[in-house]
Motif scaffolding. Structure first.
Motif, PDB file in Angstrom:
ATOM      1  N   GLU A   1       0.589  -1.146   0.005  1.00 27.54           N
ATOM      2  CA  GLU A   1       0.017  -0.030  -0.179  1.00 27.54           C
ATOM      3  C   GLU A   1       0.601   1.651  -0.018  1.00 27.54           C
ATOM      4  O   GLU A   1       0.222   2.504  -0.499  1.00 27.54           O
ATOM      5  CB  GLU A   1      -1.000   0.073   1.222  1.00 27.54           C
ATOM      6  N   SER A   2       2.057   1.319   0.498  1.00 22.71           N
ATOM      7  CA  SER A   2       2.675   2.648   0.660  1.00 22.71           C
ATOM      8  C   SER A   2       3.475   2.915  -0.773  1.00 22.71           C
ATOM      9  O   SER A   2       4.259   2.248  -1.271  1.00 22.71           O
ATOM     10  CB  SER A   2       3.878   2.400   1.601  1.00 22.71           C
ATOM     11  N   GLY A   3       3.079   4.104  -1.152  1.00 22.94           N
ATOM     12  CA  GLY A   3       3.531   4.352  -2.528  1.00 22.94           C
ATOM     13  C   GLY A   3       5.230   4.703  -2.452  1.00 22.94           C
ATOM     14  O   GLY A   3       5.719   4.414  -3.382  1.00 22.94           O
ATOM     15  N   GLU A   4       5.480   5.347  -1.448  1.00 24.22           N
ATOM     16  CA  GLU A   4       6.968   5.607  -1.027  1.00 24.22           C
ATOM     17  C   GLU A   4       7.509   4.334  -1.234  1.00 24.22           C
ATOM     18  O   GLU A   4       8.851   4.224  -1.603  1.00 24.22           O
ATOM     19  CB  GLU A   4       6.992   6.308   0.182  1.00 24.22           C
ATOM     20  N   ILE A   5       7.399   3.174  -0.473  1.00 18.72           N
ATOM     21  CA  ILE A   5       8.062   1.841  -0.340  1.00 18.72           C
ATOM     22  C   ILE A   5       8.164   1.191  -1.605  1.00 18.72           C
ATOM     23  O   ILE A   5       9.099   0.797  -2.039  1.00 18.72           O
ATOM     24  CB  ILE A   5       7.399   1.232   0.932  1.00 18.72           C
ATOM     25  N   ILE A   6       6.771   1.183  -2.328  1.00 19.23           N
ATOM     26  CA  ILE A   6       6.767   0.687  -3.604  1.00 19.23           C
ATOM     27  C   ILE A   6       7.960   1.168  -4.389  1.00 19.23           C
ATOM     28  O   ILE A   6       8.512   0.409  -5.183  1.00 19.23           O
ATOM     29  CB  ILE A   6       5.494   0.645  -4.019  1.00 19.23           C
ATOM     30  N   ASP A   7       7.867   2.429  -4.687  1.00 22.63           N
ATOM     31  CA  ASP A   7       8.651   3.327  -5.378  1.00 22.63           C
ATOM     32  C   ASP A   7      10.205   3.075  -5.162  1.00 22.63           C
ATOM     33  O   ASP A   7      11.130   2.823  -5.845  1.00 22.63           O
ATOM     34  CB  ASP A   7       8.449   4.834  -5.404  1.00 22.63           C
ATOM     35  N   ALA A   8      10.579   2.917  -3.786  1.00 18.52           N
ATOM     36  CA  ALA A   8      11.861   2.799  -3.553  1.00 18.52           C
ATOM     37  C   ALA A   8      12.258   1.581  -3.976  1.00 18.52           C
ATOM     38  O   ALA A   8      13.471   1.154  -4.310  1.00 18.52           O
ATOM     39  CB  ALA A   8      11.983   3.036  -1.934  1.00 18.52           C
ATOM     40  N   LEU A   9      11.384   0.386  -3.715  1.00 18.74           N
ATOM     41  CA  LEU A   9      11.780  -0.991  -4.089  1.00 18.74           C
ATOM     42  C   LEU A   9      11.723  -1.159  -5.392  1.00 18.74           C
ATOM     43  O   LEU A   9      12.945  -1.822  -5.999  1.00 18.74           O
ATOM     44  CB  LEU A   9      10.907  -1.959  -3.417  1.00 18.74           C
ATOM     45  N   THR A  10      11.016  -0.563  -6.271  1.00 21.11           N
ATOM     46  CA  THR A  10      11.134  -0.596  -7.902  1.00 21.11           C
ATOM     47  C   THR A  10      12.083  -0.027  -8.223  1.00 21.11           C
ATOM     48  O   THR A  10      12.805  -0.666  -9.280  1.00 21.11           O
ATOM     49  CB  THR A  10       9.599  -0.149  -8.270  1.00 21.11           C
TER      50      THR A  10
END
Length: 303
Positions: free
Chosen positions: A243-252
């Protein structure tokens, strides 16, 4: 069946008690004492259903949430707590803001400098006031910058909080950079889809809480902050990855690996050694609601 209003919730569980209850719930989560079904999401996030079952006490909580970002409050919810032979229904909007503030209090107590005195609040919506109450409960804050896009709303919130905390100096405004330049703690509570500030605008030593972005398309924090932070803590790794846009972006993007994410429950048992900039990202999990509802049920039971 006992039905509790928002006023009942506030009277029964003040912020320090909420922080203590939520801290204990995350210890229980880390110990494997909760069953957490996946959060159900309807209408592109307009309606959410969350639940949690606490195995030692055999009690459960279910929360239905309606979200309308163009309204204040943006979140309207109902919580149902069930135990053996008892049931409690409570205003979920107040529980949501209270437990979200409480988890920020727990995280701030772990990661912020012990002598932190300056808080910057970014956002003036329904979650904002409890962010301030939580940080003031765990740190000797003397100055709070209240920042929002609408200067009138920022001033009104600052006035309300100043009446509640007369020993604290509240400064309303609209400039995020001015608010954060000397902050020891920053609380982000907005519905932004783009980062609120650049990492260069931050002090070298600061703790940042981010609770506003709860969809993969939303982001409050810059990628560079996550890359540079000595600690990136989340309420629960699985929830953050979903759900976290920040975390998803950082991992991607390769900025972070999953192993870089420290779960709050783990941090409570093996305390981190924070330096420089630190981050806590919360999307909210069922044990937080259970913690407040259980405290309410215990109070009803003893009255």
């Amino acid at each position: 069946m006992k039905v509790l209003s928002a006023e009942d919730v506030r009277r029964t569980v003040p912020m320090p008690a909420a922080i203590s209850a939520v801290r204990d719930a995350f210890l229980e989560l880390a110990a494997g004492h909760f069953v957490l079904p996946a959060r159900q999401i309807f209408g592109d996030g307009a309606v959410l259903v969350m639940s949690a079952y606490h195995t030692p006490s055999r009690t459960a909580v279910v929360k239905k949430i309606g979200i309308a970002l163009d309204q204040v409050p943006a979140i309207r919810a109902t919580v149902i707590w069930t135990g053996a032979g008892e049931q409690l229904v409570a205003d979920g909007t107040s529980i949501t803001t209270l437990r979200t503030g409480a988890v920020v209090g727990v995280a701030t107590d772990l990661l912020a400098a012990p002598d932190a005195t300056r808080l910057a609040l970014l956002g003036t919506g329904g979650q904002a006031a409890d962010q301030v109450r939580a940080v003031l409960a765990v740190r000797p804050i003397t100055e709070v910058a209240v920042t929002g896009r609408d200067a009138t709303r920022a001033a009104a919130l600052a006035k309300t909080l100043a009446a509640e905390f007369p020993a604290v100096h509240f400064i309303p405004g609209t400039s995020i950079d001015d608010a954060i330049i000397t902050a020891d703690v920053i609380c982000c509570a907005t519905s932004s889809s783009t980062p609120l500030f650049s990492v260069d605008a931050l002090p070298d030593r600061v703790h940042v809480n981010a609770i506003g972005a709860f969809r993969p398309t939303m982001r409050e924090l810059p990628r560079d902050l996550l890359a540079a932070a000595s600690v990136v803590m989340v309420d629960q790794r699985e929830a953050a990855l979903e759900e976290s846009g920040e975390i998803i972006d950082a991992l991607t993007s390769g900025t972070l690996a999953e192993s870089d994410l420290l779960e709050l429950g783990t941090a409570l048992t093996t305390k981190p050694d924070p330096t420089g900039r630190t981050v806590f990202k919360s999307v909210g999990v069922g044990p937080q609601d259970w913690a407040i509802a259980a405290a309410l049920a215990a109070s009803v039971r003893s009255s």
